[in-house]
Scaffold this motif. Structure first.
Motif, PDB file in Angstrom:
ATOM      1  N   GLN A 126       0.848  -1.189   0.000  1.00  0.00           N
ATOM      2  CA  GLN A 126       0.000   0.000   0.000  1.00  0.00           C
ATOM      3  C   GLN A 126       0.889   1.246   0.000  1.00  0.00           C
ATOM      4  O   GLN A 126       1.770   1.386   0.851  1.00  0.00           O
ATOM      5  CB  GLN A 126      -0.915   0.025   1.230  1.00  0.00           C
ATOM      6  N   TYR A 127       0.634   2.121  -0.970  1.00  0.00           N
ATOM      7  CA  TYR A 127       1.398   3.373  -1.060  1.00  0.00           C
ATOM      8  C   TYR A 127       0.506   4.523  -0.601  1.00  0.00           C
ATOM      9  O   TYR A 127      -0.665   4.601  -0.973  1.00  0.00           O
ATOM     10  CB  TYR A 127       1.851   3.627  -2.503  1.00  0.00           C
ATOM     11  N   ARG A 128       1.108   5.421   0.214  1.00  0.00           N
ATOM     12  CA  ARG A 128       0.366   6.602   0.664  1.00  0.00           C
ATOM     13  C   ARG A 128       1.260   7.844   0.563  1.00  0.00           C
ATOM     14  O   ARG A 128       2.469   7.781   0.775  1.00  0.00           O
ATOM     15  CB  ARG A 128      -0.098   6.449   2.116  1.00  0.00           C
ATOM     16  N   TYR A 199      -7.670  10.176  -4.687  1.00  0.00           N
ATOM     17  CA  TYR A 199      -7.177  11.473  -4.212  1.00  0.00           C
ATOM     18  C   TYR A 199      -8.233  12.201  -3.387  1.00  0.00           C
ATOM     19  O   TYR A 199      -9.414  12.213  -3.740  1.00  0.00           O
ATOM     20  CB  TYR A 199      -6.822  12.380  -5.393  1.00  0.00           C
ATOM     21  N   VAL A 200      -7.768  12.839  -2.323  1.00  0.00           N
ATOM     22  CA  VAL A 200      -8.633  13.715  -1.526  1.00  0.00           C
ATOM     23  C   VAL A 200      -7.841  14.982  -1.220  1.00  0.00           C
ATOM     24  O   VAL A 200      -6.725  14.918  -0.703  1.00  0.00           O
ATOM     25  CB  VAL A 200      -9.054  13.073  -0.191  1.00  0.00           C
ATOM     26  N   ASN A 216      -3.358  10.899  -0.878  1.00  0.00           N
ATOM     27  CA  ASN A 216      -3.680   9.945  -1.944  1.00  0.00           C
ATOM     28  C   ASN A 216      -2.975   8.625  -1.717  1.00  0.00           C
ATOM     29  O   ASN A 216      -2.050   8.510  -0.900  1.00  0.00           O
ATOM     30  CB  ASN A 216      -3.336  10.525  -3.318  1.00  0.00           C
ATOM     31  N   GLY A 217      -3.418   7.614  -2.459  1.00  0.00           N
ATOM     32  CA  GLY A 217      -2.791   6.299  -2.316  1.00  0.00           C
ATOM     33  C   GLY A 217      -3.313   5.299  -3.317  1.00  0.00           C
ATOM     34  O   GLY A 217      -4.295   5.548  -4.030  1.00  0.00           O
ATOM     35  N   THR A 218      -2.638   4.154  -3.374  1.00  0.00           N
ATOM     36  CA  THR A 218      -3.031   3.065  -4.266  1.00  0.00           C
ATOM     37  C   THR A 218      -2.460   1.760  -3.732  1.00  0.00           C
ATOM     38  O   THR A 218      -1.671   1.746  -2.768  1.00  0.00           O
ATOM     39  CB  THR A 218      -2.536   3.312  -5.698  1.00  0.00           C
ATOM     40  N   GLY A 219      -2.867   0.657  -4.350  1.00  0.00           N
ATOM     41  CA  GLY A 219      -2.336  -0.646  -3.964  1.00  0.00           C
ATOM     42  C   GLY A 219      -1.452  -1.188  -5.081  1.00  0.00           C
ATOM     43  O   GLY A 219      -1.738  -0.999  -6.268  1.00  0.00           O
ATOM     44  N   THR A 227     -10.374   3.296  -1.477  1.00  0.00           N
ATOM     45  CA  THR A 227     -11.420   4.074  -2.143  1.00  0.00           C
ATOM     46  C   THR A 227     -11.317   5.524  -1.686  1.00  0.00           C
ATOM     47  O   THR A 227     -10.667   5.843  -0.677  1.00  0.00           O
ATOM     48  CB  THR A 227     -12.813   3.540  -1.788  1.00  0.00           C
ATOM     49  N   VAL A 228     -11.977   6.388  -2.438  1.00  0.00           N
ATOM     50  CA  VAL A 228     -11.995   7.798  -2.066  1.00  0.00           C
ATOM     51  C   VAL A 228     -12.614   7.973  -0.683  1.00  0.00           C
ATOM     52  O   VAL A 228     -12.138   8.764   0.141  1.00  0.00           O
ATOM     53  CB  VAL A 228     -12.779   8.613  -3.111  1.00  0.00           C
TER      54      VAL A 228
END
Length: 251
Positions: A126-128, A199-200, A216-219, A227-228
C-alpha cells in the motif's frame, strides 16, 4: 510793524491746519477703499489650487481602515501533524519527521510532505502520500484589503486548481463544516504508474491563512487500492489538526 508780525504768524498757522486735515482725510479714504479679504475657513476638507479645482487635504485622502490580520506566524508544518496521525495515514513513511517544503518566505509559506510504501509481502503493498501547506496573508492598508479577504481569494484559486487536475475522473466537490471559516473537499481518481490512485484534497481558510492538505494512495502487487471514501475521513481529520495548530503558533 510790530503788530503785523503776530498777525502774519496767525495767518500762516491757519493755512497749515487745513493742509494736514486734507492729508489725514486722504489717508482715511484710501484705507477704507480697500476691499477686506475674508480669512480662509478652518476645517475645510478641500483647498483651492488657484484654478478653481478643489484639492483633497491629507485627512480626506487617508486610506480606509482595514481589519488587522489575525495570524502573524505560521506553525512548523512538519510538526503540526501529530506523530500518531502520520503513522496512521502513512504507515511506512520514508521520513517520519516529513520533508519540509522549500520557501524563501517562512512567515508567509510553510509546507511538509510524507510518503511511503507499506510492503505486505504476498498480500501486496500500500502506497500513501500526504502533503500539507500553509499560506498566510497580511492586511494591505494601501489597497484597503484585509488579510482574511486576500486569503479568501487564494482559497478559491486553490479549489479551482484542484478541480482542474488533468486526467481526474469521478471528480466531486463538497462543502465541509467544522474546519476553519470555510472549507471544501475535492475528491477524484487518477491513473498513474499503471495503477488507479484515489485522491482527496481538503482546502480550508482560517482568518488570513489558507490550509491545503492532499492525501492519496493506491495498492501495488495485487493489493486492493483504497477508495476515495476510505481516504476522505482520514484526510479531514488531519486537516482539522493542521488548522488547530495555528493558534498555538501565534501565542
Amino acid at each position: 510793524m510790530h503788530r503785523t508780525a503776530p498777525r502774519l504768524a496767525r495767518v500762516l498757522a491757519c493755512a497749515v491746519v487745513p493742509v494736514m486735515l486734507v492729508v489725514s482725510g486722504c489717508s482715511s479714504d484710501s484705507d477704507s477703499g480697500k476691499k477686506s479679504e475674508s480669512p480662509a475657513k478652518t476645517g475645510d476638507s478641500t483647498q483651492g489650487d488657484g484654478s478653481g479645482t478643489a484639492l483633497e487635504t491629507p485627512e480626506a485622502s487617508k486610506s480606509p481602515e482595514v481589519e488587522p490580520a489575525k495570524f502573524a506566524k505560521l506553525p512548523a508544518a512538519c510538526k503540526s501533524m501529530p506523530e500518531k496521525t502520520v503513522k496512521k495515514l502513512v504507515p511506512s513513511a520514508k521520513k517520519k519527521n516529513g520533508t519540509p517544503s522549500r520557501t524563501s518566505d517562512t512567515m508567509s509559506r510553510a509546507g511538509c510532505s510524507w510518503n511511503g510504501l507499506d510492503d505486505n509481502g504476498v498480500k501486496g503493498s500500500q502506497y500513501r502520500w500526504l502533503d500539507l501547506s500553509y499560506q498566510r496573508y497580511d492586511s494591505e492598508t494601501a489597497l484597503g484589503e484585509s488579510g482574511a479577504a486576500r486569503a479568501g481569494e487564494t482559497y478559491q484559486r486553490e479549489l479551482a486548481k484542484a478541480k482542474a487536475t488533468e486526467g481526474a475522473k469521478k471528480l466531486a466537490t463538497a462543502p465541509l463544516k467544522g474546519v476553519g471559516d470555510e472549507a471544501s473537499t475535492i475528491t477524484y481518481q487518477l491513473r498513474k504508474t499503471g495503477e488507479d490512485f484515489a485522491y482527496v484534497t481538503v482546502v480550508s481558510r482560517v482568518e488570513n491563512v489558507v490550509v491545503s492538505l492532499t492525501y492519496n494512495g493506491t495498492g501495488y502487487a495485487g493489493a486492493k487500492p483504497p477508495t476515495v471514501a476510505d481516504l476522505t475521513q482520514d484526510a479531514v481529520g488531519a486537516a482539522k489538526e493542521a488548522v488547530a495548530s495555528l493558534p498555538g503558533a501565534n501565542k
